[in-house]
Design a protein around this motif. Structure first.
Motif, PDB file in Angstrom:
ATOM      1  N   ALA A  24       0.844  -1.206   0.000  1.00 45.08           N
ATOM      2  CA  ALA A  24       0.000   0.000   0.000  1.00 45.08           C
ATOM      3  C   ALA A  24       0.872   1.246   0.000  1.00 45.08           C
ATOM      4  CB  ALA A  24      -0.916  -0.016   1.217  1.00 45.08           C
ATOM      5  N   GLU A  76      -2.615   5.914  -1.704  1.00 46.38           N
ATOM      6  CA  GLU A  76      -4.028   5.760  -1.351  1.00 46.38           C
ATOM      7  C   GLU A  76      -4.851   5.153  -2.482  1.00 46.38           C
ATOM      8  OE1 GLU A  76      -5.618   8.930   1.712  1.00 46.38           O
ATOM      9  OE2 GLU A  76      -4.655   9.944   0.027  1.00 46.38           O
ATOM     10  N   SER A  77      -4.421   5.359  -3.720  1.00 48.00           N
ATOM     11  CA  SER A  77      -5.223   4.901  -4.853  1.00 48.00           C
ATOM     12  C   SER A  77      -4.668   3.639  -5.507  1.00 48.00           C
ATOM     13  CB  SER A  77      -5.330   6.018  -5.896  1.00 48.00           C
ATOM     14  OG  SER A  77      -4.039   6.381  -6.376  1.00 48.00           O
ATOM     15  N   ARG A 121      -7.487  11.777   6.656  1.00 43.17           N
ATOM     16  CA  ARG A 121      -7.400  10.458   6.046  1.00 43.17           C
ATOM     17  C   ARG A 121      -6.368   9.583   6.754  1.00 43.17           C
ATOM     18  NH1 ARG A 121      -7.156  13.603   1.388  1.00 43.17           N
ATOM     19  NH2 ARG A 121      -5.123  12.728   0.763  1.00 43.17           N
ATOM     20  N   ASP A 166      -8.149   8.390   9.900  1.00 38.61           N
ATOM     21  CA  ASP A 166      -9.263   7.474   9.626  1.00 38.61           C
ATOM     22  C   ASP A 166      -8.816   6.156   8.984  1.00 38.61           C
ATOM     23  OD1 ASP A 166     -10.974   9.355  10.649  1.00 38.61           O
ATOM     24  OD2 ASP A 166     -11.610  10.128   8.688  1.00 38.61           O
ATOM     25  N   ASN A 167      -7.757   6.210   8.162  1.00 43.18           N
ATOM     26  CA  ASN A 167      -7.369   5.039   7.384  1.00 43.18           C
ATOM     27  C   ASN A 167      -6.455   4.076   8.129  1.00 43.18           C
ATOM     28  OD1 ASN A 167      -8.824   6.112   5.279  1.00 43.18           O
ATOM     29  ND2 ASN A 167      -7.059   6.866   4.152  1.00 43.18           N
ATOM     30  N   CYS A 168      -5.890   4.490   9.252  1.00 39.18           N
ATOM     31  CA  CYS A 168      -4.939   3.637   9.962  1.00 39.18           C
ATOM     32  C   CYS A 168      -5.665   2.433  10.569  1.00 39.18           C
ATOM     33  CB  CYS A 168      -4.233   4.420  11.065  1.00 39.18           C
ATOM     34  SG  CYS A 168      -3.081   3.407  12.022  1.00 39.18           S
ATOM     35  N   PRO A 169      -5.361   1.210  10.132  1.00 33.93           N
ATOM     36  CA  PRO A 169      -6.034   0.023  10.675  1.00 33.93           C
ATOM     37  C   PRO A 169      -5.769  -0.182  12.163  1.00 33.93           C
ATOM     38  CG  PRO A 169      -4.861  -0.514   8.648  1.00 33.93           C
ATOM     39  CD  PRO A 169      -4.411   0.842   9.065  1.00 33.93           C
ATOM     40  N   GLU A 215      -5.396   2.317  14.324  1.00 36.11           N
ATOM     41  CA  GLU A 215      -5.886   3.502  15.047  1.00 36.11           C
ATOM     42  C   GLU A 215      -4.765   4.121  15.877  1.00 36.11           C
ATOM     43  OE1 GLU A 215      -9.366   2.202  17.173  1.00 36.11           O
ATOM     44  OE2 GLU A 215     -10.598   2.236  15.356  1.00 36.11           O
ATOM     45  N   PHE A 225       0.430   1.038   5.921  1.00 34.58           N
ATOM     46  CA  PHE A 225      -0.552   1.862   5.220  1.00 34.58           C
ATOM     47  C   PHE A 225      -0.123   3.328   5.137  1.00 34.58           C
ATOM     48  CE2 PHE A 225      -4.886  -0.253   4.554  1.00 34.58           C
ATOM     49  CZ  PHE A 225      -4.296  -1.466   4.270  1.00 34.58           C
ATOM     50  N   CYS A 226       0.574   3.816   6.156  1.00 32.52           N
ATOM     51  CA  CYS A 226       0.958   5.231   6.107  1.00 32.52           C
ATOM     52  C   CYS A 226       2.199   5.466   5.249  1.00 32.52           C
ATOM     53  CB  CYS A 226       1.138   5.813   7.504  1.00 32.52           C
ATOM     54  SG  CYS A 226       2.330   4.951   8.524  1.00 32.52           S
ATOM     55  N   TYR A 270       1.856   8.126   2.694  1.00 39.14           N
ATOM     56  CA  TYR A 270       2.011   9.552   2.998  1.00 39.14           C
ATOM     57  C   TYR A 270       3.477   9.964   3.160  1.00 39.14           C
ATOM     58  CZ  TYR A 270      -2.842   8.529   3.999  1.00 39.14           C
ATOM     59  OH  TYR A 270      -4.135   8.096   3.893  1.00 39.14           O
TER      60      TYR A 270
END
Length: 460
Positions: free
Chosen positions: A85, A88-89, A221, A224-227, A229, A250-251, A254
């Motif tokens: 990942a 984001e897209s 985002r 909110d998107n961090c699995p 948290e 996931f981050c 960014y």
């Protein structure tokens, strides 16, 4: 002893000169037939392209290889892995989504004539830990588990630039393309204990700037998107709870948005890390079971994993094949360096249009890393050799390339002649006569063209 690299250019004057059939021919020259026994399971490792990218390898270039495997008695399968990942897209993080994108690009079991297998499972988690002999950075790498099920592996790669690896070819297709999701993060040192994600500091000035954007902005985002948290934002400061963080990656999406201040050692580690993983995977699978085909066509600055593509840096070069992944990549680099850049490309725009100007270093690498780093690391870890003999191949006529089921003895006209006995092709009185009503001199004049050029804002 120097490795041999077999080469055919991209010129064509007949069907046997067609690029997919040239790809098959150089594979045959490099010894493909001697590798496959009847009944062998043969993996064809390729890259089917990211959503939005239109210059990945053509499906029929790859299916031609699958057809040759079947002619040799093997059982081919197109193999790939889930992507990390990194944005984001990104569209291919799961097996289901990867296959949807592949189908949109023309890669299906029907078009390939064989199965398409995502070798690290539904979410990139099915892997096996393998040793990296004499790695520059890595001691271990994580290989997609199902790749060990095959008797032979044909690595079919699109040679082009790459923002992180500087260039992409056989070594990148193996090192990144055969790694599981956690394997990909490890290669990029995202999970490294000293320079990985848990050591990255948050740039609060950049956070404030991003937080002023319309909702949902980048900071919202991230939270909110961090699995896990692990992020929290109180309107002023973005924080990350290291105890909650499970390094899911996931981050990583960014990383280049300015939110993180990351260690200077991180980005320069990527080219050699890719090669380290490739060395580990080749060692685990068995180099004697592997052969490498590079399509040096549509040589864009960026990789097929991007959701867009730029204009090609150089003209098309042709096809290269070898049993040595290092030699085949070196041959492609040298061929790309030997020609003048495509006018209007990034190479021309940035001043690297002339030969031998290290175009991938200067036009592909986001950090201007050396295009030689992968190759030197590969020699260091013993995966292959940059010294090679280039063998100029010749095309061959073979009925195997005919459109099936027709042959020279049974062409279309013979197979269907009874039907055509009943078809009347007489068009009736349809022409004015043998002379044109518009003289050839008038037909050959350049007509009027562009009157002026305006911007979209001027287009009322």
């Amino acid at each position: 002893m120097s490795s041999k690299v077999y080469y055919l250019n991209d010129r064509a004057g007949s069907m046997m000169d067609s690029i997919p059939f040239k790809g098959v021919k150089v594979l045959k020259d490099a010894g493909l037939a001697g590798m496959i026994k009847p009944g062998d399971r043969v993996a064809i490792k390729t890259h089917m392209g990211e959503w939005g990218n239109a210059l990945n390898l053509r499906p029929h270039w790859v299916s031609a290889v699958a057809d040759e495997v079947k002619r040799l008695g093997g059982k081919p399968a197109i193999v790939e892995t889930c992507v990390a990942a990194y944005g984001e897209s990104v569209s291919r993080i799961s097996r289901e989504d990867h296959l949807r994108v592949a189908a949109a690009h023309g890669f299906t079991e029907e078009t390939m004539g064989c199965p398409i297998i995502i070798c690290d499972g539904d979410y990139g988690t099915e892997d096996v830990k393998v040793e990296v002999p004499n790695g520059v950075y890595l001691k271990y790498a994580y290989l997609a588990k199902k790749l060990l099920d095959f008797d032979v592996v044909i690595v079919v790669s699109h040679f082009k630039g790459h923002a992180m690896g500087v260039f992409g070819g056989a070594m990148k297709n193996v090192g990144i393309g055969m790694a599981s999701a956690r394997g990909k993060y490890a290669i990029h040192n995202i999970t490294h204990p000293e320079i990985g994600i848990k050591t990255w500091q948050i740039n609060q000035d950049a956070v404030k700037k991003h937080a002023q954007a319309p909702s949902p902005n980048l900071i919202e985002r991230m939270v909110d998107n961090c699995p896990c948290e692990a992020f929290a934002y109180d309107g002023e400061t973005l924080t990350r709870d290291s105890e909650k963080c499970r390094q899911c990656g996931f981050c990583f999406a960014y990383l280049f948005q300015g939110v993180y201040n990351f260690p200077p050692e991180l980005v320069p580690s990527w080219p050699a890390g890719i090669t380290d993983a490739a060395c580990g995977f080749v060692h685990a699978i068995g180099k004697e079971k592997m052969i490498f085909l590079n399509y040096a066509m549509d040589i864009t600055p960026g990789c097929d994993c991007g959701n867009f593509h730029d204009k090609a840096l150089t003209p098309n070069l042709g096809v290269f094949a070898s049993r040595d992944p290092v030699a085949v990549d070196m041959a492609c680099i040298e061929a790309a360096e030997a020609v003048t850049a495509v006018p209007g490309s990034a190479a021309s725009e940035y001043g690297f249009g002339e030969p031998n100007t290290e175009r991938f270093t200067n036009c592909s690498s986001m950090a201007k890393l050396s295009q030689w780093a992968q190759l030197n690391a590969a020699v260091y870890n013993g995966m292959g050799d940059t010294e090679y003999v280039l063998v100029n191949s010749v095309t061959e006529f073979t009925e195997a390339f005919n459109f099936p089921p027709y042959t020279m003895a049974e062409p279309y006209t013979h197979v269907h002649k009874e039907i055509y006995k009943e078809i009347n092709m007489d068009p009736g009185d349809y022409a004015y006569g043998k002379l044109p009503r518009l003289a050839m001199e008038e037909q050959s004049k350049k007509p009027k063209g562009k009157l002026k050029e305006i911007s979209i804002a001027e287009d009322k």
